[in-house]
Enzyme design. Sequence first.
Site, mmCIF file in Angstrom:
data_model
loop_
_atom_site.group_PDB
_atom_site.id
_atom_site.type_symbol
_atom_site.label_atom_id
_atom_site.label_comp_id
_atom_site.label_asym_id
_atom_site.label_seq_id
_atom_site.Cartn_x
_atom_site.Cartn_y
_atom_site.Cartn_z
ATOM 1 N N HIS A 200 0.837 -1.207 0.000
ATOM 2 C CA HIS A 200 0.000 0.000 0.000
ATOM 3 C C HIS A 200 0.876 1.263 0.000
ATOM 4 C CE1 HIS A 200 -3.350 -2.730 0.530
ATOM 5 N NE2 HIS A 200 -2.669 -3.301 1.506
ATOM 6 N N GLU A 214 -2.517 0.205 7.764
ATOM 7 C CA GLU A 214 -1.611 -0.839 7.292
ATOM 8 C C GLU A 214 -0.375 -0.251 6.610
ATOM 9 O OE1 GLU A 214 -1.613 -4.805 4.359
ATOM 10 O OE2 GLU A 214 -3.393 -3.523 4.500
ATOM 11 N N HIS A 268 2.774 -7.186 4.281
ATOM 12 C CA HIS A 268 1.393 -6.727 4.457
ATOM 13 C C HIS A 268 0.908 -7.019 5.870
ATOM 14 C CE1 HIS A 268 -0.331 -5.514 0.451
ATOM 15 N NE2 HIS A 268 0.845 -5.988 0.081
ATOM 16 N N GLU A 340 1.731 -11.808 5.623
ATOM 17 C CA GLU A 340 0.688 -11.130 6.398
ATOM 18 C C GLU A 340 1.023 -11.359 7.872
ATOM 19 O OE1 GLU A 340 -1.789 -9.352 5.245
ATOM 20 O OE2 GLU A 340 -2.528 -10.129 3.319
#
Length: 378
Positions: A200, A214, A268, A340
């Site tokens: 992101h 995030e 992430h 993640e």
Amino acid sequence: MKVKRIVSIFAVLLLCTCLITPISTDAAARVRVRTVKGVTSSYNGRMSYCYVNGQKRKLTKYPIFKKAGAYMGPVGAILKNSKLKVKATAKGDKLTLTYGPNTVIVREDSRTAVTNGQKSTMGAPVVHGTYTATGKRRWIVPLNSVCTRLGINYKLSNGKIYISGTTQSSSNNTTGGTTTTKPSTTSSKEKIKIVIDAGHGGSDSGASGNGMAEKNLTLAIVLAAKRSFDNDSRFQVSYTRTADTYPSLSQRANLANNRDADMFLCVHINSASASARGTETLWSKGRNSATKKNGLTSKELATAMQKAAVAATGFKNRGLVDRPNLYVLRHTKMPACLIEYGFISNKTEAARMKANKSVYGKALYNAVVNLMKKEGRY
């Protein structure tokens, strides 16, 4: 009649023996070596030749094999008696190798190498033993690790090993000296190339929860990893972003492909319900073979990163998840995975991730180092 009966019985017994005796289909592909301490081990990854300065070196009597993920080869046939003419001196359990200005000292059953007085850890321990098939005793070393430290180029391509360097022969040098390449730890073409993507960024905040975004967590983890990579000359690392910017998905994948990276790592943070918890790593099962590079697959990379991330977070191990449709996993041409770390939607995990961003970055660096040591590239 009696003779015929005996022959018939013998034939039946022979047939039964063949039926109950397991046939080894891969025995010829394995290499058995007995150490000076009398321990015999069997190894796979057999190679009966390699290329040294463009010359095919046949190693039928003392083949290369794989130990602890590293390709092991006999010093004499590959380095000493080839065109490279590396000087090798053995004394007791110690082997000293000299090539130009570089001297490497190793010991049997040890991963430690002393290069020009500096200690480092090789990809696998040295073997000093006898090839049981021929009774030939040899010093057998992790080739990539030793070549790197001597300043000799090593390359594994399409299942073949290529080694090259300056011919060490003073008789062909009118100045009476020798020339050599510098240790490849300082050469960019020999560095391990990595692209790390902080998920992101910019206008895309990613998931949010418990007062956090995030994009900020992923960037903090990557910058923490960067501090470690910046101090390790063995790596050439590129980053899709090091600030609050938003590279497109195609720009992220293209960066890795254009840099011909050895691996692509994407950082992430997960989000779901408030009760969702755990660490998982995404990869593409369908592209595992297509993205294999230097013997490393996406699954092996994802497995190593997942193990390290779980150890760092202490969260539930959700394992590997096949996500073939993720853009960066579908369009990168090298081993790739997406980590993640935990759920930002989970209050407990969010707080722990906020407090341990530097820990996760350091763990990511250590995971890559350990994986490269296992592969014999560090």
